[in-house]
Design a protein around this motif. Structure first.
Motif, PDB file in Angstrom:
ATOM      1  N   GLN B 151      -1.589   0.890 -12.850  1.00  0.00           N
ATOM      2  CA  GLN B 151      -0.592   0.402 -11.918  1.00  0.00           C
ATOM      3  C   GLN B 151      -1.307   0.010 -10.627  1.00  0.00           C
ATOM      4  O   GLN B 151      -2.159   0.757 -10.141  1.00  0.00           O
ATOM      5  N   ALA B 152      -0.931  -1.161 -10.074  1.00  0.00           N
ATOM      6  CA  ALA B 152      -1.630  -1.652  -8.888  1.00  0.00           C
ATOM      7  C   ALA B 152      -1.441  -0.723  -7.699  1.00  0.00           C
ATOM      8  O   ALA B 152      -2.292  -0.645  -6.821  1.00  0.00           O
ATOM      9  N   ASP B 153      -0.319  -0.017  -7.638  1.00  0.00           N
ATOM     10  CA  ASP B 153      -0.101   0.865  -6.491  1.00  0.00           C
ATOM     11  C   ASP B 153      -0.418   2.320  -6.827  1.00  0.00           C
ATOM     12  O   ASP B 153       0.048   3.235  -6.170  1.00  0.00           O
ATOM     13  N   PRO B 301       2.118  -5.744  -7.454  1.00  0.00           N
ATOM     14  CA  PRO B 301       2.699  -4.406  -7.640  1.00  0.00           C
ATOM     15  C   PRO B 301       4.216  -4.421  -7.834  1.00  0.00           C
ATOM     16  O   PRO B 301       4.755  -3.551  -8.508  1.00  0.00           O
ATOM     17  N   ASP B 302       4.913  -5.414  -7.247  1.00  0.00           N
ATOM     18  CA  ASP B 302       6.370  -5.462  -7.416  1.00  0.00           C
ATOM     19  C   ASP B 302       6.788  -6.309  -8.622  1.00  0.00           C
ATOM     20  O   ASP B 302       7.982  -6.449  -8.900  1.00  0.00           O
ATOM     21  N   SER B 349      -7.719  -7.918  -8.478  1.00  0.00           N
ATOM     22  CA  SER B 349      -6.679  -6.878  -8.356  1.00  0.00           C
ATOM     23  C   SER B 349      -5.918  -7.049  -7.042  1.00  0.00           C
ATOM     24  O   SER B 349      -6.374  -7.735  -6.123  1.00  0.00           O
ATOM     25  N   TRP B 350      -4.753  -6.421  -6.968  1.00  0.00           N
ATOM     26  CA  TRP B 350      -3.909  -6.459  -5.777  1.00  0.00           C
ATOM     27  C   TRP B 350      -4.081  -5.189  -4.963  1.00  0.00           C
ATOM     28  O   TRP B 350      -4.381  -4.119  -5.508  1.00  0.00           O
ATOM     29  N   SER B 351      -3.803  -5.300  -3.656  1.00  0.00           N
ATOM     30  CA  SER B 351      -3.691  -4.089  -2.839  1.00  0.00           C
ATOM     31  C   SER B 351      -2.356  -3.434  -3.200  1.00  0.00           C
ATOM     32  O   SER B 351      -1.421  -4.123  -3.631  1.00  0.00           O
ATOM     33  N   PRO B 352      -2.232  -2.125  -3.054  1.00  0.00           N
ATOM     34  CA  PRO B 352      -1.001  -1.445  -3.481  1.00  0.00           C
ATOM     35  C   PRO B 352       0.259  -1.961  -2.801  1.00  0.00           C
ATOM     36  O   PRO B 352       1.338  -1.947  -3.405  1.00  0.00           O
ATOM     37  N   ASP B 353       0.160  -2.459  -1.552  1.00  0.00           N
ATOM     38  CA  ASP B 353       1.354  -2.979  -0.877  1.00  0.00           C
ATOM     39  C   ASP B 353       1.584  -4.460  -1.157  1.00  0.00           C
ATOM     40  O   ASP B 353       2.538  -5.051  -0.632  1.00  0.00           O
TER      41      ASP B 353
END
Lengths: 171, 403
Positions: B151-153, B301-302, B349-353
């Motif tokens: 999970q990205a976050d 993440p969303d 990859s993404w930052s969690p936010d």
């Protein structure tokens, strides 16, 4: 009473005068400001310049470098200050960008004297052959010859700020 | 007395300045790190690492304060913008991928010094958890791991482990949750080998690309999902013969997105596809344009956006784009002029936010280049990690509509 006051004032004046003379003489004997452990910024272009080193690679030789032994690379060091430098220590570190091959080859030279405005060319016989991999590492199948090569040159002289130049050479 | 103190301060100060030898090491070169200020990926892009060494698998911690990545063959973590790197795996450990399990714990895919590297191939490794203050990796969670997803976050990580004694049709999904003390194992019936694995943004479902090895569809690739609460796999698409999936399919709010291309093709004919929700057919994603060549994707993440590394056409440089899944609009978030961006699936990859995306890139060198800084302070000279803002406020608002 008046004579005592006269002698007291006279003695105080003589003390300040003598103390000032010693402090002025002490300042004459000091080295330039650049010897401060923390370099100070230049306030103006006037007055004596701090010792200053300039370092450069021979671009022509950099272009011609190959991944093999016994190659010549010339580093030029220039004294851009106004005082003579008694010695300049130079170091060249050659290594691969791939940290799986951590070996660093170091080359050191010392230039004895460098007059103001003088440029000294230092020839180094460098080895750019691919290092043998460390056997304990699991990454044995990668080609060490495909990594970029780092040539990091530094020059130091007493009283002058060290200079660093890094050449990155693609395979 | 005042005059004496003024004279004393001025004079003695000058005298004392030359009293001791100059420590050369104490003097730092004044030359600026000219390399970091001149990035060729566009405005707002910031290096998150510096210096030599091959970097990969960059991941931002759940709080967004730190970044972990694989440096050559070991894992390091550091503050986003400070050079305080801390090694997280021991010497001799060979890491290929890493993910944050919690704010302090990492999951690492690789081989430890004690393992027989000869039995591990480039595609298969073991899964380790590296706890806080635990310099060498702790015990092996699973062996024979072919793919991982997270999970990205943060929150949970999943891995697919091939069961050694099985006939090739069985494997195990291993789920590790941040709050849990132990890994959970879910036996999975598959017809072949997993080539890509991801976890849905909510962590409840895994998506896999599987190359079928037996039966009438042998040689073809299927996309399957596995919902942990149900414990069953579901085929969502069977790719045409000769088509192979690149990387892991991504579960989004608008269906499953994936990249596929002809077998043996080197990027030229890769296409971005999607399987809409409640559909068993896949279709091309038209929003990216006909000539677009995707290389790697990662869901936000969303679940409402897709980070896409790719090229507008075969003559364009590789850039990072964000695809708004509601609007089907593709926005470039980098303006690459002279950088090689890594396109391996794990390197995006993404930052969690969801505010920025992390990539690995280095400057293109056509010949030797000289910098006025030590190598450890250089960014674009070597592969380094970059944080790319995920888009303008207007673009984010557009993506927000799809929530």
């Amino acid at each position: 009473m008046r004579s005592a006051l006269f002698w007291l004032l006279g003695a105080s004046f003589a003390f300040f005068l003598t103390g000032s003379a010693f402090l002025v003489l002490a300042n004459f004997g000091t080295a330039p400001r650049a010897n401060d452990p923390i370099p100070q910024p230049e306030l103006s272009d006037e007055g004596p310049r701090n010792p200053e080193l300039a370092l450069s690679f021979s671009e022509e030789e950099l272009e011609a470098l190959e991944r093999r032994q016994d190659q010549t690379l010339t580093l030029s060091i220039e004294n851009r200050g106004e005082g003579e430098l008694k010695s300049v220590d130079m170091e060249l570190a050659v290594y691969s960008e791939d940290k799986a091959y951590p070996r660093v080859r170091r080359y050191r030279e010392t230039v004895a004297k460098l007059a103001p405005g003088e440029v000294e060319a230092v020839e180094l016989a460098v080895d750019l052959s691919p290092p043998r991999p460390v056997e304990s590492l699991a990454v044995l199948d990668e080609d060490p010859g495909s990594a970029r090569q780092v040539l990091e040159a530094r020059a130091y002289a007493p009283g002058a700020a060290p200079v660093v130049k890094t050449a990155v050479v693609a395979p | 007395m005042a005059l004496l103190s003024v004279l004393g301060t001025a004079g003695c100060g000058g005298f004392l300045s030359t009293a001791g030898p100059v420590e050369e090491d104490a003097i730092k070169p004044a030359a600026p790190a000219d390399d970091t200020a001149n990035l060729d990926l566009g405005p707002g892009v910031r290096p998150l690492s510096l210096g030599p060494g091959d970097k990969g698998s960059p991941r931002i911690s759940p709080s967004g304060d730190r970044v972990a990545f694989v440096l050559d063959d070991y894992v390091v973590e550091k503050s986003l913008y400070a050079q305080d790197s801390m090694r997280r795996t021991a010497k001799g450990f060979s890491a290929t991928d890493t993910d944050w399990l919690s704010e302090e714990d990492l999951i690492v895919l690789g081989t430890s010094p004690g393992e027989d590297a000869g039995t591990q191939t480039e595609e298969i490794g073991s899964l380790f958890v590296v706890r806080s203050g635990d310099h060498p990796a702790s015990g092996i969670l699973a062996e024979g791991v072919r793919a991982t997803g997270a999970q990205a976050d943060g929150g949970s990580v999943v891995a697919f482990a091939e069961t050694p004694e099985a006939d090739g049709s069985m494997g195990t999904l291993v789920r590790i949750r941040a709050g849990g003390n132990a890994a959970q194992f879910f036996p999975v019936a598959l017809q072949g080998r997993v080539s890509g694995l991801s976890l849905s943004p909510d962590g409840r479902e895994a998506a896999m690309a599987v190359r079928i090895e037996s039966g009438e569809d042998a040689g073809r690739v299927e996309l399957v999902t596995y919902r942990f609460s149900e414990g069953e796999t579901r085929r969502v698409a069977l790719l045409d013969e000769g088509l192979e999936a690149i990387g892991a399919p991504q579960i989004t709010s608008r269906g499953i997105y994936f990249i596929a291309g002809e077998e043996g093709d080197k990027e030229a004919d890769y296409t971005l596809y999607k399987v809409p929700e409640r559909s068993l057919e896949y279709e091309t994603v038209r929003g990216v344009g006909e000539d677009f060549i995707p290389a790697s994707i990662a869901v936000s993440p969303d679940g409402t956006s897709l980070a896409v590394l790719g090229r507008r056409s075969s003559r364009s440089p590789t850039d990072l784009y964000v695809l708004g899944l509601a609007s089907d609009a593709l926005d470039a978030v980098t303006t690459n002029e002279n950088m090689e961006i890594k396109t391996k699936p794990g390197d995006l990859s993404w930052s969690p936010d969801g505010s920025y995306i992390v990539v690995v890139a280095r400057g293109v060198l056509s010949g030797p280049k000289v910098y006025g800084s030590p190598a450890k302070d250089l960014s674009s000279a070597f592969y380094n990690v970059y944080g790319v803002p995920a888009g303008t406020a207007a673009q984010k608002a557009d993506r927000g509509q799809s929530r």
